[in-house]
Design a protein around this motif. Sequence first.
Motif, PDB file in Angstrom:
ATOM      1  N   PHE A  52       0.830  -1.197   0.000  1.00 37.53           N
ATOM      2  CA  PHE A  52       0.000   0.000   0.000  1.00 37.53           C
ATOM      3  C   PHE A  52       0.873   1.258   0.000  1.00 37.53           C
ATOM      4  CE2 PHE A  52      -2.559   3.289   2.207  1.00 37.53           C
ATOM      5  CZ  PHE A  52      -3.556   3.422   1.245  1.00 37.53           C
ATOM      6  N   GLY A  53       1.935   1.255   0.804  1.00 37.25           N
ATOM      7  CA  GLY A  53       2.862   2.383   0.812  1.00 37.25           C
ATOM      8  C   GLY A  53       3.515   2.584  -0.539  1.00 37.25           C
ATOM      9  N   GLY A  54       3.855   1.483  -1.206  1.00 33.13           N
ATOM     10  CA  GLY A  54       4.432   1.586  -2.549  1.00 33.13           C
ATOM     11  C   GLY A  54       3.455   2.177  -3.548  1.00 33.13           C
ATOM     12  N   TRP A  55       2.190   1.788  -3.439  1.00 35.10           N
ATOM     13  CA  TRP A  55       1.177   2.348  -4.330  1.00 35.10           C
ATOM     14  C   TRP A  55       0.992   3.844  -4.085  1.00 35.10           C
ATOM     15  CZ3 TRP A  55      -3.555   4.663  -3.310  1.00 35.10           C
ATOM     16  CH2 TRP A  55      -4.333   4.935  -4.435  1.00 35.10           C
ATOM     17  N   VAL A  56       0.937   4.246  -2.815  1.00 36.42           N
ATOM     18  CA  VAL A  56       0.790   5.666  -2.489  1.00 36.42           C
ATOM     19  C   VAL A  56       1.999   6.450  -2.999  1.00 36.42           C
ATOM     20  CG1 VAL A  56       0.695   7.341  -0.588  1.00 36.42           C
ATOM     21  CG2 VAL A  56      -0.732   5.291  -0.517  1.00 36.42           C
ATOM     22  N   TYR A  57       3.196   5.914  -2.819  1.00 33.14           N
ATOM     23  CA  TYR A  57       4.405   6.589  -3.298  1.00 33.14           C
ATOM     24  C   TYR A  57       4.374   6.736  -4.820  1.00 33.14           C
ATOM     25  CZ  TYR A  57       9.216   7.972  -3.926  1.00 33.14           C
ATOM     26  OH  TYR A  57      10.342   8.664  -4.276  1.00 33.14           O
ATOM     27  N   ALA A  58       4.021   5.656  -5.508  1.00 28.11           N
ATOM     28  CA  ALA A  58       3.971   5.710  -6.975  1.00 28.11           C
ATOM     29  C   ALA A  58       2.934   6.731  -7.442  1.00 28.11           C
ATOM     30  CB  ALA A  58       3.656   4.328  -7.542  1.00 28.11           C
ATOM     31  N   HIS A  59       1.805   6.768  -6.785  1.00 23.92           N
ATOM     32  CA  HIS A  59       0.766   7.734  -7.143  1.00 23.92           C
ATOM     33  C   HIS A  59       1.246   9.166  -6.898  1.00 23.92           C
ATOM     34  CE1 HIS A  59      -3.237   9.272  -7.912  1.00 23.92           C
ATOM     35  NE2 HIS A  59      -3.172   9.941  -6.768  1.00 23.92           N
ATOM     36  N   ALA A  60       1.872   9.394  -5.741  1.00 23.79           N
ATOM     37  CA  ALA A  60       2.366  10.734  -5.432  1.00 23.79           C
ATOM     38  C   ALA A  60       3.449  11.155  -6.423  1.00 23.79           C
ATOM     39  CB  ALA A  60       2.911  10.780  -4.002  1.00 23.79           C
ATOM     40  N   ALA A  61       4.316  10.217  -6.797  1.00 23.09           N
ATOM     41  CA  ALA A  61       5.400  10.541  -7.734  1.00 23.09           C
ATOM     42  C   ALA A  61       4.853  10.826  -9.126  1.00 23.09           C
ATOM     43  CB  ALA A  61       6.408   9.398  -7.775  1.00 23.09           C
ATOM     44  N   ALA A  62       3.818  10.112  -9.524  1.00 26.48           N
ATOM     45  CA  ALA A  62       3.282  10.277 -10.879  1.00 26.48           C
ATOM     46  C   ALA A  62       2.387  11.505 -11.004  1.00 26.48           C
ATOM     47  CB  ALA A  62       2.505   9.025 -11.277  1.00 26.48           C
ATOM     48  N   GLY A 116       8.949  18.892  -5.287  1.00 23.88           N
ATOM     49  CA  GLY A 116       9.582  20.119  -4.845  1.00 23.88           C
ATOM     50  C   GLY A 116      10.939  19.798  -4.230  1.00 23.88           C
ATOM     51  N   THR A 117      11.387  20.627  -3.309  1.00 25.55           N
ATOM     52  CA  THR A 117      12.669  20.420  -2.622  1.00 25.55           C
ATOM     53  C   THR A 117      12.413  20.438  -1.120  1.00 25.55           C
ATOM     54  OG1 THR A 117      13.156  22.775  -2.490  1.00 25.55           O
ATOM     55  CG2 THR A 117      13.892  21.609  -4.479  1.00 25.55           C
ATOM     56  N   LEU A 118      13.455  20.188  -0.338  1.00 25.94           N
ATOM     57  CA  LEU A 118      13.291  20.239   1.105  1.00 25.94           C
ATOM     58  C   LEU A 118      12.969  21.654   1.582  1.00 25.94           C
ATOM     59  CD1 LEU A 118      16.057  17.881   2.508  1.00 25.94           C
ATOM     60  CD2 LEU A 118      13.595  17.649   2.740  1.00 25.94           C
ATOM     61  N   MET A 138       8.736  22.512  -0.355  1.00 26.43           N
ATOM     62  CA  MET A 138       8.079  21.236  -0.605  1.00 26.43           C
ATOM     63  C   MET A 138       6.868  21.409  -1.506  1.00 26.43           C
ATOM     64  SD  MET A 138       8.110  19.573   3.137  1.00 26.43           S
ATOM     65  CE  MET A 138       9.461  19.897   4.226  1.00 26.43           C
ATOM     66  N   GLY A 139       6.727  20.473  -2.441  1.00 27.73           N
ATOM     67  CA  GLY A 139       5.577  20.470  -3.323  1.00 27.73           C
ATOM     68  C   GLY A 139       4.457  19.633  -2.738  1.00 27.73           C
ATOM     69  N   PRO A 140       3.329  19.540  -3.439  1.00 27.01           N
ATOM     70  CA  PRO A 140       2.172  18.806  -2.924  1.00 27.01           C
ATOM     71  C   PRO A 140       2.393  17.293  -2.833  1.00 27.01           C
ATOM     72  CG  PRO A 140       1.745  19.600  -5.139  1.00 27.01           C
ATOM     73  CD  PRO A 140       3.043  20.205  -4.713  1.00 27.01           C
ATOM     74  N   GLY A 141       3.390  16.754  -3.519  1.00 25.92           N
ATOM     75  CA  GLY A 141       3.638  15.325  -3.456  1.00 25.92           C
ATOM     76  C   GLY A 141       4.632  14.919  -2.388  1.00 25.92           C
ATOM     77  N   PHE A 142       5.279  15.890  -1.749  1.00 25.77           N
ATOM     78  CA  PHE A 142       6.338  15.568  -0.788  1.00 25.77           C
ATOM     79  C   PHE A 142       5.791  14.861   0.450  1.00 25.77           C
ATOM     80  CE2 PHE A 142       9.506  16.253   2.445  1.00 25.77           C
ATOM     81  CZ  PHE A 142      10.696  16.107   1.759  1.00 25.77           C
ATOM     82  N   PHE A 143       4.754  15.421   1.050  1.00 20.17           N
ATOM     83  CA  PHE A 143       4.212  14.848   2.286  1.00 20.17           C
ATOM     84  C   PHE A 143       3.612  13.456   2.071  1.00 20.17           C
ATOM     85  CE2 PHE A 143       1.059  14.639   5.775  1.00 20.17           C
ATOM     86  CZ  PHE A 143       1.957  14.695   6.834  1.00 20.17           C
ATOM     87  N   PRO A 144       2.779  13.239   1.042  1.00 20.38           N
ATOM     88  CA  PRO A 144       2.270  11.877   0.834  1.00 20.38           C
ATOM     89  C   PRO A 144       3.395  10.879   0.543  1.00 20.38           C
ATOM     90  CG  PRO A 144       1.055  13.423  -0.536  1.00 20.38           C
ATOM     91  CD  PRO A 144       2.145  14.189   0.129  1.00 20.38           C
ATOM     92  N   ALA A 145       4.410  11.318  -0.184  1.00 19.50           N
ATOM     93  CA  ALA A 145       5.526  10.414  -0.485  1.00 19.50           C
ATOM     94  C   ALA A 145       6.295  10.073   0.788  1.00 19.50           C
ATOM     95  CB  ALA A 145       6.453  11.048  -1.519  1.00 19.50           C
TER      96      ALA A 145
END
Length: 151
Positions: A19-29, A34-36, A39-46
């Motif tokens: 499930f974590g892998g799916w969430v990471y893949a979704h956030a990345a796609a 962003g950067t440290l 941070m962009g909108p995908g940083f926190f979910p990833a």
Amino acid sequence: MRLSRDYVDVVGGVGLVLFGGWVYAHAAAEYDFGTLRRMGPGFFPAALAVLLMVFGALLAVPALFRSGEGPRISVRSFLSILAGILAFAWLIEPFGLVPATIALVGLAALAEPGFRPIRTALLAVALSALGVLIFSQGLGIPIPAFRWSPA
């Protein structure tokens, strides 16, 4: 029934990793990391997905090296947890966060044999107060603590 491995924790841990892998893949796609510093909108979910995968691995790997019990399937537990979730969803809009949380905790507590009403009431009050403090006051989400608007 004793098993050579703790398959309940192995399956649970692998499920968390997947499930974590799916969430990471979704956030990345779908979102920009962003950067440290910005941070962009995908940083926190990833980041949460990575933590979920780490915790899943920490659950599954040790379970490979210990014996465990076979899974116990409890229809009562499933139905009471499901009833609690549905009650929360149905009650939050017309009655507010506090009554919905109290119903959720009360119904979910029936999943465990040996219902303890005082402990359940204290937990319901504490979680209701935390919910109001965190979501309504802290985050400013417009969820009233109490509301009376019957359908």
